[in-house]
Scaffold this motif. Structure first.
Motif, PDB file in Angstrom:
ATOM      1  N   ARG A 439       0.824  -1.216   0.000  1.00  0.00           N
ATOM      2  CA  ARG A 439       0.000   0.000   0.000  1.00  0.00           C
ATOM      3  C   ARG A 439       0.859   1.267   0.000  1.00  0.00           C
ATOM      4  O   ARG A 439       0.587   2.220  -0.726  1.00  0.00           O
ATOM      5  N   GLU A 537      -0.290   0.632  -8.252  1.00  0.00           N
ATOM      6  CA  GLU A 537      -1.584   0.125  -8.697  1.00  0.00           C
ATOM      7  C   GLU A 537      -1.384  -1.223  -9.369  1.00  0.00           C
ATOM      8  O   GLU A 537      -0.471  -1.391 -10.173  1.00  0.00           O
ATOM      9  N   ASN A 567      -8.248   0.550  -5.967  1.00  0.00           N
ATOM     10  CA  ASN A 567      -7.741  -0.733  -5.473  1.00  0.00           C
ATOM     11  C   ASN A 567      -8.826  -1.798  -5.356  1.00  0.00           C
ATOM     12  O   ASN A 567      -8.734  -2.698  -4.516  1.00  0.00           O
ATOM     13  N   LYS A 587     -11.144  -5.073  -1.737  1.00  0.00           N
ATOM     14  CA  LYS A 587      -9.996  -4.263  -2.108  1.00  0.00           C
ATOM     15  C   LYS A 587      -8.736  -4.973  -1.646  1.00  0.00           C
ATOM     16  O   LYS A 587      -8.700  -5.532  -0.547  1.00  0.00           O
TER      17      LYS A 587
END
Length: 715
Positions: A439, A537, A567, A587
């Motif tokens: 992340r 991504e 996401n 997600k």
């Protein structure tokens, strides 16, 4: 286009429509992997918007605003690559005339003044200190603008409310000592002043409107001061053109420190999260690398180096060959002999160890400008590019593969499940959970392991080894009660101007009971390399196949847009007869759930919250912070080839970047020397089977016996 393409028999309207610069049929690379190119109808209008649809009568599928995009072409090929912050178009023209027509039209907007950013061109630039100072001031101005906008909105709302409900005015005055909801974000903390006796100044207690006016006046004064400082900072170099610009607006919204996990159906539009927002100072260049600035209002054009077929077939992973540490293994026999009379179960012992919750040191200095290095290597694979140690994080790529198995407990749940559909759902949740640790990992790379370097994690009997140096290939194996996992990790990279595409290669194989599962990973993209907040991504399809029964799970990692949620992952479970038996959604950085009906979900996996200090420590998860730790249960049990003994990684972890750079150079030179002498190390725990590498066994048995067979160190 202005002329009809003879390659397509379909008729199109050749008349020039009002407001259209160029339109016509071209080939566009499909979004999904391995599906090649498809015919699409493109339209370029006078505003600089390039859009496409399946045919002229169908709605637009996607579009790119060219003035903010990067244009890439290859000499001798009729390919056009247009890359923006939210999408990438790979266009192929069938004739040279079409290519020339489209390229000329696109250049009108990407390069309005004929400026080109060619690899190797020297561009005037601001000094590093001036640029850092200007960037910081510009960010402050952006924050101040946000304060002004919020204050005006609040003032307007309160005025409207008081006019429509005059009876509520007294109540609003009673609440003047309470924080406004927007004060949760500390947006106006500079304007709240307190007298010595603890009371508020008189000017701040007259009415809510006067409070807001005072806040606006304070913000305006701050903005004027910041603007004057910015002009003063830029005035030091009047001869150099302002080649580096930053947006006056603040970066995209960062994730709040303790954001609760959403229990909705994941359709909430979330702003792109990144507590590791890269400031403008991160664009500063290193001492030995020339860097190039990108103007905020102009696109850029790049010329790709056309690789030969041999280069395109290479399997490589983006690696940096940087890092360091300062301690070497002492007496090998003493350090790796098992304690007499003490031989506990290593898995049980590993779970009893109290592990650290923070690293010894965070990053030292800025990571530098990744774009500055990539710009001179457009279209090339990055495994051959040497990066300074500032681009690294204190983990090797072997340890980063272990991060993908952080939620290995999902495999125990899958092994316990008797329903094949439920088991496949847990396997899919595990495959998605392997991305959760990325992340905040957008700016730094793992260390490139040495050939035959290993890493173990007893908690899931994980073993990884670097089995090939060129191309870089990593093999790893893990096992637990009822399950066994084998995987080969390789890949290649492509730089498209504003984004970096990482294309994973290799297969993950999982065995649970009599069921055998296989899947391949989708591509990953690092966006906003030039300026703005960088983010990672993952886009594309992931198909998990049960090769025993024929059932499959098709997962779609969706590309984020400007306004939609980010996401997102959705998928379906297909029976051997290709009937849809279940659906899952969620997600990859939040949670994954099985859809029971229109109102109920069964949560399969939910991310473990990141540590509060994660942004200070490379964006690591709690699990990631433990991977390079030398705990008591490991002392005397590791082979000298384990990544925890890497001197360069250890030095960087302790905040000694100079020692890390020196040790990195020494370790790499030792490997080159072994290769020159023909005594390079060979993989010991994995053997090649076709394109894959299989664990041959024996590691944990040799570990239990105290490494009676000598294992030579690599550094």
């Amino acid at each position: 286009m202005s002329s009809v393409r003879k390659s397509f028999p379909l008729s199109i309207n050749t008349a020039q429509r009002s407001g259209v610069v160029c339109e016509g049929w071209v080939l566009k690379k499909r979004r999904k992997k391995m599906q090649g190119f498809a015919r699409r109808y493109f339209v370029l209008d006078q505003s600089g918007s390039l859009s496409y649809s399946i045919d002229p009568k169908r709605p637009i599928r996607d579009q790119i605003f060219l003035p903010h995009a990067a244009l890439s072409t290859a000499v001798g090929r009729k390919d056009i690559h247009v890359d923006s912050s939210n999408a990438t178009f790979h266009i192929k023209c069938l004739t040279a005339d079409d290519f020339s027509t489209w390229l000329t039209a696109i250049r009108q907007f990407v390069l309005p003044e004929g400026r080109r950013s060619i690899a190797g061109k020297i561009t005037p630039r601001l000094s590093q200190s001036q640029f850092n100072r200007s960037g910081i001031i510009a960010e402050d101005i952006g924050s101040t603008i946000s304060e002004l906008e919020a204050a005006f909105a609040a003032l307007q709302s309160e005025s409207t409310h008081e006019k429509s409900h005059p009876s509520l005015k007294s109540k609003s005055e009673k609440d003047k000592h309470h924080h406004h909801p927007k004060d949760v974000f500390n947006m106006f903390k500079k304007s709240h002043q307190v007298n010595d006796d603890g009371t508020l100044p008189k000017s701040n207690v007259d009415s809510p409107s006067s409070v807001r006016l005072q806040q606006i006046n304070t913000a305006l004064a701050s903005l004027k001061s910041q603007h004057a400082a910015l002009l003063k900072s830029l005035a030091h170099d009047v001869t150099a053109p302002p080649t580096a610009r930053c947006s006056p607006l603040p970066p995209t919204t960062e994730e709040k420190e303790e954001e609760p996990l959403s229990t909705s159906r994941f359709n909430t539009a979330l702003s792109r999260r990144s507590n590791l927002a890269i400031s403008m100072s991160s664009l500063s260049d290193s001492a030995n690398n020339e860097w190039f600035d990108a103007e905020d209002d102009l696109g850029e054009e790049f010329f790709l180096d056309v690789p030969n077929p041999d280069e395109e077939r290479e399997l490589t992973v983006p690696q940096s060959e940087t890092s360091s540490l300062n301690q070497t293994a002492s007496s090998y026999e003493e350090e790796h002999s098992p304690p007499p009379g003490h031989n506990p179960d290593p898995i049980v012992n590993a779970h009893q160890v109290v592990r650290r919750t923070r690293l010894p040191s965070g990053p030292i200095g800025d990571e530098g400008s990744l774009f500055a290095i990539l710009k001179n290597n457009v279209g090339k694979d990055l495994s051959t590019i040497a990066f300074p140690v500032s681009f690294n994080e204190p983990l090797t790529l072997l340890q980063r593969t272990a991060e993908e198995l952080e939620y290995y407990n999902l495999l125990y749940q899958a092994a316990e499940a008797r329903d094949p559909i439920q088991r496949l759902c847990f396997v899919a949740a595990f495959a998605v959970s392997g991305y959760a640790h990325t992340r905040y990992r957008t700016g730094r790379k793992g260390f490139n392991p040495m050939l035959a370097e290993t890493f173990e994690d007893v908690r899931m009997k994980f073993l990884a080894e670097k089995v090939s140096h060129n191309p870089v290939v990593i093999a790893y194996h893990a096992e637990g009660k009822g399950w066994e996992l084998n995987a080969t990790s390789a890949g290649k990279t492509k730089f498209w101007g504003k984004s970096l595409e990482i294309i994973p290669l290799g297969t993950t194989r999982l065995k649970i009971g009599n069921d055998n599962y296989e899947w391949h990973k989708p591509s990953s993209f690092m966006r906003n390399l030039m300026m703005g907040t960088k983010y990672l991504e993952h886009c594309g399809k992931m198909t998990i196949e049960n090769t025993t029964s024929g059932a499959t799970c098709v997962l779609d990692f969706k590309q984020s847009g400007y306004w939609g949620a980010s996401n997102e992952v959705s998928g379906m479970i297909l029976s051997p007869s290709r009937d849809v038996t279940a659906r899952i959604e969620g997600k990859w950085d939040e949670q994954i759930a099985q859809v029971l009906d229109s109102s109920y979900l069964h949560v399969l996996w939910r991310i473990t919250p990141f540590p509060k200090e994660s942004p200070r420590y490379y964006g690591f998860t709690s699990f990631g912070m433990t991977l390079n730790e030398m705990t008591s249960d490991l002392e005397g049990h590791l082979p000298p080839t384990d990544s925890r003994f890497r001197p360069d990684v250890r030095a960087l972890e302790q905040g000694n970047d100079h020692e890390a750079e020196a040790q990195k150079t020494r370790v790499e030179e030792m490997q080159r020397d072994r290769r020159r002498r023909g005594v390079d190390r060979a993989p010991r725990w994995f053997k090649q089977d076709g394109d894959e590498w299989i664990y041959v066994g024996g590691y944990w048995e040799a570990r239990a016996k105290g490494w009676k067979t000598p294992v030579e160190p690599l550094w």
